[in-house]
Design a protein around this motif. Structure first.
Motif, PDB file in Angstrom:
ATOM      1  N   LEU A 170      71.399 -38.089 -40.579  1.00  0.00           N
ATOM      2  CA  LEU A 170      72.460 -37.042 -40.793  1.00  0.00           C
ATOM      3  C   LEU A 170      72.317 -34.818 -39.879  1.00  0.00           C
ATOM      4  CD1 LEU A 170      74.978 -36.453 -43.579  1.00  0.00           C
ATOM      5  CD2 LEU A 170      75.168 -38.074 -41.752  1.00  0.00           C
ATOM      6  N   ALA A 171      70.757 -34.883 -40.196  1.00  0.00           N
ATOM      7  CA  ALA A 171      70.443 -33.797 -39.279  1.00  0.00           C
ATOM      8  C   ALA A 171      70.480 -34.251 -37.791  1.00  0.00           C
ATOM      9  CB  ALA A 171      69.104 -33.225 -39.957  1.00  0.00           C
ATOM     10  N   ASN A 172      70.006 -34.987 -38.221  1.00  0.00           N
ATOM     11  CA  ASN A 172      69.435 -36.145 -36.716  1.00  0.00           C
ATOM     12  C   ASN A 172      70.997 -35.729 -35.312  1.00  0.00           C
ATOM     13  OD1 ASN A 172      66.151 -35.882 -36.496  1.00  0.00           O
ATOM     14  ND2 ASN A 172      66.400 -38.192 -37.107  1.00  0.00           N
ATOM     15  N   ARG A 173      71.988 -36.313 -36.055  1.00  0.00           N
ATOM     16  CA  ARG A 173      73.307 -35.521 -35.378  1.00  0.00           C
ATOM     17  C   ARG A 173      73.451 -33.965 -35.423  1.00  0.00           C
ATOM     18  NH1 ARG A 173      75.824 -40.632 -39.149  1.00  0.00           N
ATOM     19  NH2 ARG A 173      77.843 -39.407 -37.817  1.00  0.00           N
ATOM     20  N   LEU A 174      73.302 -33.461 -35.730  1.00  0.00           N
ATOM     21  CA  LEU A 174      73.705 -32.045 -35.313  1.00  0.00           C
ATOM     22  C   LEU A 174      73.545 -31.844 -34.048  1.00  0.00           C
ATOM     23  CD1 LEU A 174      73.164 -30.959 -39.117  1.00  0.00           C
ATOM     24  CD2 LEU A 174      75.486 -31.598 -38.140  1.00  0.00           C
ATOM     25  N   HIS A 175      74.452 -30.370 -34.046  1.00  0.00           N
ATOM     26  CA  HIS A 175      73.734 -29.970 -32.306  1.00  0.00           C
ATOM     27  C   HIS A 175      73.000 -28.799 -32.464  1.00  0.00           C
ATOM     28  CE1 HIS A 175      78.776 -29.558 -31.937  1.00  0.00           C
ATOM     29  NE2 HIS A 175      78.253 -30.868 -32.078  1.00  0.00           N
ATOM     30  N   ARG A 176      72.430 -28.498 -33.816  1.00  0.00           N
ATOM     31  CA  ARG A 176      71.590 -27.684 -33.933  1.00  0.00           C
ATOM     32  C   ARG A 176      70.852 -27.398 -35.437  1.00  0.00           C
ATOM     33  NH1 ARG A 176      72.447 -20.691 -33.903  1.00  0.00           N
ATOM     34  NH2 ARG A 176      70.453 -20.054 -34.489  1.00  0.00           N
ATOM     35  N   VAL A 177      69.797 -27.853 -35.360  1.00  0.00           N
ATOM     36  CA  VAL A 177      69.463 -27.814 -37.702  1.00  0.00           C
ATOM     37  C   VAL A 177      67.937 -26.491 -36.833  1.00  0.00           C
ATOM     38  CG1 VAL A 177      67.451 -29.136 -38.724  1.00  0.00           C
ATOM     39  CG2 VAL A 177      69.325 -30.104 -36.713  1.00  0.00           C
ATOM     40  N   ILE A 178      68.081 -25.650 -38.916  1.00  0.00           N
ATOM     41  CA  ILE A 178      67.324 -24.570 -39.151  1.00  0.00           C
ATOM     42  C   ILE A 178      66.857 -25.285 -40.010  1.00  0.00           C
ATOM     43  CG2 ILE A 178      67.616 -22.754 -40.114  1.00  0.00           C
ATOM     44  CD1 ILE A 178      70.078 -22.177 -38.103  1.00  0.00           C
ATOM     45  N   THR A 179      65.589 -25.384 -39.494  1.00  0.00           N
ATOM     46  CA  THR A 179      64.431 -25.311 -41.185  1.00  0.00           C
ATOM     47  C   THR A 179      64.192 -24.177 -41.941  1.00  0.00           C
ATOM     48  OG1 THR A 179      63.880 -27.152 -39.444  1.00  0.00           O
ATOM     49  CG2 THR A 179      61.874 -26.653 -41.935  1.00  0.00           C
ATOM     50  N   ILE A 180      63.915 -24.540 -43.240  1.00  0.00           N
ATOM     51  CA  ILE A 180      63.860 -23.584 -44.223  1.00  0.00           C
ATOM     52  C   ILE A 180      62.833 -23.567 -44.777  1.00  0.00           C
ATOM     53  CG2 ILE A 180      64.184 -21.806 -45.902  1.00  0.00           C
ATOM     54  CD1 ILE A 180      66.994 -21.317 -44.790  1.00  0.00           C
ATOM     55  N   ALA A 181      61.211 -22.761 -45.056  1.00  0.00           N
ATOM     56  CA  ALA A 181      60.775 -23.304 -46.207  1.00  0.00           C
ATOM     57  C   ALA A 181      60.176 -21.539 -46.516  1.00  0.00           C
ATOM     58  CB  ALA A 181      59.215 -23.477 -45.249  1.00  0.00           C
ATOM     59  N   ASP A 182      60.363 -21.941 -47.962  1.00  0.00           N
ATOM     60  CA  ASP A 182      59.954 -20.863 -48.756  1.00  0.00           C
ATOM     61  C   ASP A 182      60.393 -18.823 -48.171  1.00  0.00           C
ATOM     62  OD1 ASP A 182      57.459 -22.075 -49.876  1.00  0.00           O
ATOM     63  OD2 ASP A 182      56.054 -22.001 -48.831  1.00  0.00           O
ATOM     64  N   GLY A 183      61.307 -19.999 -48.242  1.00  0.00           N
ATOM     65  CA  GLY A 183      62.182 -18.529 -47.876  1.00  0.00           C
ATOM     66  C   GLY A 183      62.677 -17.816 -46.730  1.00  0.00           C
ATOM     67  N   MET A 184      62.034 -18.973 -45.989  1.00  0.00           N
ATOM     68  CA  MET A 184      61.582 -18.147 -44.331  1.00  0.00           C
ATOM     69  C   MET A 184      62.163 -19.125 -43.131  1.00  0.00           C
ATOM     70  SD  MET A 184      57.951 -16.009 -44.225  1.00  0.00           S
ATOM     71  CE  MET A 184      56.908 -17.493 -45.230  1.00  0.00           C
ATOM     72  N   LEU A 185      62.984 -18.629 -42.555  1.00  0.00           N
ATOM     73  CA  LEU A 185      63.099 -19.111 -40.965  1.00  0.00           C
ATOM     74  C   LEU A 185      61.846 -19.422 -39.950  1.00  0.00           C
ATOM     75  CD1 LEU A 185      66.453 -18.885 -39.394  1.00  0.00           C
ATOM     76  CD2 LEU A 185      64.465 -19.796 -38.620  1.00  0.00           C
ATOM     77  N   VAL A 186      61.789 -21.550 -39.798  1.00  0.00           N
ATOM     78  CA  VAL A 186      60.434 -21.937 -39.934  1.00  0.00           C
ATOM     79  C   VAL A 186      60.775 -22.277 -38.734  1.00  0.00           C
ATOM     80  CG1 VAL A 186      58.917 -22.073 -41.737  1.00  0.00           C
ATOM     81  CG2 VAL A 186      60.020 -23.437 -41.358  1.00  0.00           C
ATOM     82  N   SER A 187      61.656 -22.692 -37.934  1.00  0.00           N
ATOM     83  CA  SER A 187      62.353 -23.261 -36.842  1.00  0.00           C
ATOM     84  C   SER A 187      63.885 -23.188 -36.968  1.00  0.00           C
ATOM     85  CB  SER A 187      61.371 -24.949 -36.812  1.00  0.00           C
ATOM     86  OG  SER A 187      62.737 -26.100 -37.495  1.00  0.00           O
ATOM     87  N   ASP A 188      64.599 -23.271 -34.724  1.00  0.00           N
ATOM     88  CA  ASP A 188      65.308 -23.271 -34.715  1.00  0.00           C
ATOM     89  C   ASP A 188      65.690 -24.069 -33.683  1.00  0.00           C
ATOM     90  OD1 ASP A 188      67.645 -22.567 -34.443  1.00  0.00           O
ATOM     91  OD2 ASP A 188      67.849 -20.385 -34.128  1.00  0.00           O
ATOM     92  N   THR A 189      66.385 -25.632 -34.185  1.00  0.00           N
ATOM     93  CA  THR A 189      65.927 -25.968 -32.800  1.00  0.00           C
ATOM     94  C   THR A 189      67.449 -26.488 -32.719  1.00  0.00           C
ATOM     95  OG1 THR A 189      64.431 -27.733 -33.766  1.00  0.00           O
ATOM     96  CG2 THR A 189      64.938 -28.558 -32.431  1.00  0.00           C
ATOM     97  N   LYS A 190      68.014 -26.682 -31.064  1.00  0.00           N
ATOM     98  CA  LYS A 190      69.147 -26.223 -30.956  1.00  0.00           C
ATOM     99  C   LYS A 190      68.734 -27.796 -29.440  1.00  0.00           C
ATOM    100  CE  LYS A 190      70.935 -21.893 -30.744  1.00  0.00           C
ATOM    101  NZ  LYS A 190      71.431 -21.294 -29.614  1.00  0.00           N
ATOM    102  N   ARG A 191      70.391 -29.068 -29.725  1.00  0.00           N
ATOM    103  CA  ARG A 191      69.971 -30.041 -28.631  1.00  0.00           C
ATOM    104  C   ARG A 191      70.771 -30.399 -27.434  1.00  0.00           C
ATOM    105  NH1 ARG A 191      67.668 -33.092 -33.190  1.00  0.00           N
ATOM    106  NH2 ARG A 191      69.003 -32.887 -34.108  1.00  0.00           N
TER     107      ARG A 191
END
Lengths: 224, 798
Positions: free
Chosen positions: A203-224
């Motif tokens: 599902l995440a692959n079908r989204l416009h933008r995906v934000i990844t969180i790890a240990d309470g921090m934003l580690v990536s922000d990918t826009k398609r």
């Protein structure tokens, strides 16, 4: 939607535990954003901060020029009722109210529409999620997928510009999950801003933008 | 159509019927107790007033020497007098069917058919009594076996009685009647009987009236009544009639109204306490409700409900429970109220004809039923709504700090685990534990205090009758030589000591003229029979001397009519034409207007120096059987010497009679305590249900590791029992101060001076049994529910 250095700490016997360690984020109107990360990474905490269901320990959250972090509890509830729809993994329908009444409840609390209009609107929303025929059933009488559709209809009851969903498909089979996702896409195409926490990579692959969180921090922000 | 939030209220009530029933019962019990007591009060006042007013009561009573009937006609013509009537009163003794003698007051009317004042009502047999016949006041005869009334009488029986001489006369028992105006009822020591004037003269008493009863014109003030009484008294004296005593019914009320008000006030207070206690049950119920709806509250917040809206939803639910409770409370409180009123009315000889349940009381019950749940649930609801929505809908229970008790329990490795778990659960929610125990503590404290007071009642009465501790008192028709009287009494076997006492009636002189009437008694200052409960700042009479001869001690009751009297001051008394000033050295607890002075002074003031109007004796044994028999022998001994005996009363019998009457009050209060313990039991059942609900997961885990149903049942019943026993222990600590407080309340209500409690250990033991029983019963159903939880259900429960 704008978050600046948002932190959230929980008190434990072993000292403070930080679920969010300073998150900065900006989401524009009409975006369909996914939040992914491992269990316990802070995804749900982030959603709870934006919906005002929980409060940040520090930092600022602005939604549509409203300082969410500064609202008191009652103002927050009123603002949320009219401005934000929320969908949960476990549907969270009131067990003693029928499907239609569950959808009418936000309109009742937010004092929107006349009682007659509320019912008509609830039925229209249920129609939209293909649940109109089940309108007079109790939540215990419908399936999980149907319950999630009702929860989505409820999240749209007050016609909020923003919808937040916390693992909305986590409890559904893949076919139903797909149908629900289509519904979300349709809402986004109608101009709603959508933020969804998900475990489902497909599902995440079908989204416009995906934000990844790890240990309470934003580690990536990918826009398609 | 109702909006979804109100539909939720209705469905929540309907879907969880056991919770709804428990809540409704909790509210209803309080409203029934409080409303019931108010209905008792209203019912008694309405019926007492109705019976009293129906008799067209007089409000001034004047006791005179024999007077001519023409005088009544003259009194009726006086300004301020609405109506007047005369009757003759005589004292005597009758033989009871059981062989013993009973003191009687005999009333003779000239014309029973056309009575206009203080009217009588026929009850059974023929009315009015004919010549040679006797009618009994219905309260004086026992039909129900209540102690005090004369039992075993049948219509047509021949009654043996004697008045001034030792000769017995026979009269035919013709019927019974109701006289609302004479103090009587099963608790009275004298029987009231009625004859015609003709019968009275056949009995050797001059048939001219000795009492004048007057009804003042409507609207006469208390001051005007006293002024009228004073004026009549002077006029009567001028006409050569001796005025013995005057009494004015200031408030126009039944003779028992004051006492009744006191008792009822206490009952209403206890009812109010029961209602507050039921409020604590609501706290338990609402906490359970909020716990089970934690997530639902969170969802409502998320979909836009603010705190006030959710507050409104739950308060409406509580108010609806109150409305439902009324369905039970209104009829049951009426039944309880009227039933209690009947018990009290039975003791004081009046009928309950109508219920005192008024629309105002119904409105008050509605208000109480709605307000009690709202007031008591408001705070728990408001604080439960403080929980952030995120926490409310969270599937994870936040970790709690380990309490001190849990750490201590962890060390007790020798105890069975079920016991440890029960203990741990007990202290899991201390606030709830306190709320549950409060009701049981209150019930236990009231129960044991009442039994303490009952145990102390004999001591209280002994003390309250401290102005006459004599085992038997023999009163004479006229004063006789004192030394001869004492000697004659001492000759009766069983009498160990005797004192001769003087007495007189006197009028208190005020600066403005004559005041109230006072009964004077005179004995030795070092009398063995006087040990009165003196008030602070008071002392008893000093030994008789020229300097102390004018000392007097008064009962505090006199202050009602003569409020200016105080210790160190003087009181001027008048008897006939003589006036004498007395120095007040003390006040003692006790009702009525009585004064105690030195024998020498009082006998001289009474115009009977060296003579006695009564003999007080000490007896070899003090039990009622011995003293009542000896009282008869003493009466016979004096009558053999041609001395008229008005009464020969032994104290033990008198006290027994009074104890019977107090027994009714005690019984009523025990009923109230038991009612409160029922409230407590309901509260405990609620708490235990909550405990089961909270520990569903724990039960599942225990099941999974092999716990069997008896283990689970034991765990919950043991927890309930612990709560009950703990509440009893705390109740016992509070019991003594409460006994003292209740004693003071009861005493002041009954104008008796504080009742002294005495430790009743049986009462404490009994309470442990009662509270254990209540606890076990209250825990059984929740415990059974716990055993029905399946592992799957338990572990799915979040």
């Amino acid at each position: 939607m704008y978050l600046q250095d948002v932190k959230k700490a929980y008190k434990t016997e072993a000292g403070d535990f930080y679920a969010l360690k300073g998150v900065d984020l900006k989401i524009d109107k009409g975006e369909f954003v996914g939040v992914v990360g491992k269990s316990g990474s802070g995804k749900s905490t982030l959603i709870n901060m934006i919906t005002g269901i929980d409060r940040p320990s520090s930092g600022e959250i602005w939604v549509n020029d409203h300082a969410i972090h500064g609202l008191d509890e009652n103002s927050m509830a009123r603002w949320r009722g009219r401005s934000m729809g929320v969908v949960f993994q476990f549907f969270q329908l009131l067990p003693t109210l029928t499907v239609a009444e569950n959808v009418m409840l936000p309109m009742d609390f937010c004092r929107l529409y006349t009682p007659k209009e509320r019912r008509e609107r609830a039925l229209a929303l249920l129609e939209r999620v293909e649940m109109a025929e089940q309108a007079n059933k109790l939540p215990s009488q419908i399936s999980g997928g149907q319950a999630q559709r009702v929860a989505i209809a409820r999240s749209l009851a007050t016609d909020p510009p923003i919808v937040m969903a916390d693992e909305p498909t986590g409890n559904l089979d893949s076919k139903t999950a797909d149908a629900v996702f289509h519904l979300f896409e349709e809402l986004v195409s109608q101009g709603k801003t959508f933020l969804m926490v998900t475990h489902d990579n497909e599902l995440a692959n079908r989204l416009h933008r995906v934000i990844t969180i790890a240990d309470g921090m934003l580690v990536s922000d990918t826009k398609r | 159509m109702l909006s979804p939030r109100w539909l939720k209220v209705l469905r929540d009530l309907w879907d969880n019927k056991s919770r709804t029933i428990l809540s409704v019962l909790s509210i209803a019990v309080g409203v029934i107790a409080f409303g019931g007591m108010l209905i008792t009060r209203e019912t008694i006042l309405v019926n007492l007033n109705q019976a009293y007013r129906a008799s067209n009561p007089s409000d001034i009573t004047i006791d005179l020497g024999a007077y001519d009937r023409e005088l009544i006609r003259w009194v009726k013509l006086q300004p301020g007098v609405q109506d007047a009537a005369g009757l003759t009163i005589a004292n005597g003794v009758m033989q009871q069917p059981n062989g013993t003698e009973k003191d009687i007051t005999l009333y003779a009317y000239a014309d029973y058919e056309s009575m206009s004042l203080n009217t009588l009502k026929p009850v059974s047999g023929a009315y009015p009594p004919g010549n040679g016949e006797i009618a009994f006041e219905r309260g004086s005869i026992s039909t129900t076996g209540i102690s005090g009334g004369i039992g075993g009488l049948s219509l047509g029986d021949t009654i043996q009685l004697k008045l001034n001489s030792d000769k017995f006369y026979s009269l035919r028992y013709s019927g019974s009647l109701y006289d609302v105006n004479v103090p009587g009822g099963p608790a009275a020591t004298r029987a009231n009987v009625y004859v015609t004037e003709r019968t009275l003269s056949d009995l050797g008493i001059e048939a001219s009236p000795t009492r004048l009863v007057i009804q003042t014109t409507p609207g006469t003030s208390v001051a005007e009544k006293y002024a009228l009484a004073d004026r009549l008294k002077d006029e009567l004296a001028f006409r050569g009639v001796t005025v013995r005593a005057i009494s004015v019914n200031e408030l126009n009320e039944h003779w028992a109204a004051g006492t009744m008000n006191g008792i009822i006030l206490i009952l209403v207070m206890v009812g109010a306490v029961a209602m507050v206690m039921s409020g604590f049950l609501i706290v338990n119920v609402v906490n359970g409700l909020l716990l089970s709806q934690k997530k639902i509250i969170g969802i409502m917040k998320i979909v836009g409900a603010d705190r006030w809206q959710i507050f409104g939803v739950y308060l409406t639910m509580m108010a609806s429970l109150g409305l439902l409770a009324l369905v039970l409370a209104i009829p049951l409180s009426n039944m309880l109220g009227v039933a209690l009123a009947r018990v009290l009315a039975g003791v004081l000889n009046f009928d309950i004809v109508v219920s005192g349940f008024t629309p105002q009381l119904a409105a008050l019950e509605v208000a109480a039923a709605m307000l009690v749940p709202i007031v008591f649930s408001a705070s728990p609801i408001w604080s439960a709504l403080r929980m952030p929505a995120a926490e409310a809908i969270s599937e994870v229970t936040p970790r709690q700090q380990t309490s001190l008790i849990e750490k201590m329990l962890a060390r007790l490795s020798n105890l069975p685990r079920t016991v440890v778990l029960a203990f741990r659960s007990l202290f899991r929610n201390n606030l709830r534990l306190i709320a549950t125990m409060l009701t049981l503590i209150a019930a236990g404290a009231i129960f044991t205090s009442i039994l303490n007071l009952q145990q102390g009642m004999t001591a209280t009465l002994t003390r309250n009758t401290g102005t006459n501790n004599a085992n038997i008192t023999v009163s004479f028709g006229a004063a006789i030589n004192r030394i001869a009287a004492v000697n004659r009494a001492m000759q009766v076997p069983g009498v160990t000591y005797a004192e001769g006492w003087a007495s007189s009636q006197a009028t208190v002189m005020r600066e403005t003229g004559e005041g109230s009437t006072l009964q004077l008694a005179g004995g030795e200052s070092n009398s063995r029979f006087v040990d009165p409960p003196l008030q602070a700042g008071s002392r008893w009479l000093s030994p008789y001397s020229a300097a102390t001869r004018d000392e007097i001690v008064l009962t505090q009751g006199i202050l009602d009519s003569e409020p200016n009297l105080k210790v160190g001051g003087t009181i001027t008394l008048k008897r006939g034409d003589e006036t004498q000033a007395f120095r007040i050295v003390g006040f003692m607890n006790g009702p009525g207007s009585q004064g105690y002075g030195h024998y020498e002074t009082i006998s001289r003031f009474a115009g009977t120096p060296d003579m006695a109007t009564s003999v007080r004796v000490a007896t070899a044994q003090t039990d009622a059987a011995f003293t009542s028999a000896l009282a008869e022998q003493l009466r016979n001994a004096f009558e053999d010497a041609n001395i008229t005996v008005i009464s020969s009363q032994d104290r033990a019998t008198l006290i027994n009679t009074v104890i019977t009457a107090f027994g009714v009050i005690i019984t009523l209060m025990i009923v109230v305590a038991v009612l409160i313990s029922v409230v407590g039991g309901l509260g405990l059942a609620g708490t235990m249900s909550l405990s089961v609900m909270e520990r569903t997961r724990e039960v599942g885990v225990m099941r999974a590791v092999g716990a069997e149903s008896p283990d689970l049942r034991f765990m919950f019943v043991f927890e309930g029992l612990c709560i009950g026993v703990m509440s009893a222990l705390i109740a016992f600590v509070l019991s003594w101060p409460m006994s003292v407080l209740l004693g003071e309340l009861l005493g002041s209500a009954l104008r008796q001076g504080a009742f002294s409690p005495s430790l009743n250990l049986t009462g404490y033991g009994l309470w442990v049994l009662i509270v254990s029983g209540v606890s076990v019963i209250a825990s059984l159903s929740p415990a059974r529910r716990a055993t029905q939880i399946s592992i799957r259900e338990a572990l799915a429960y979040a």
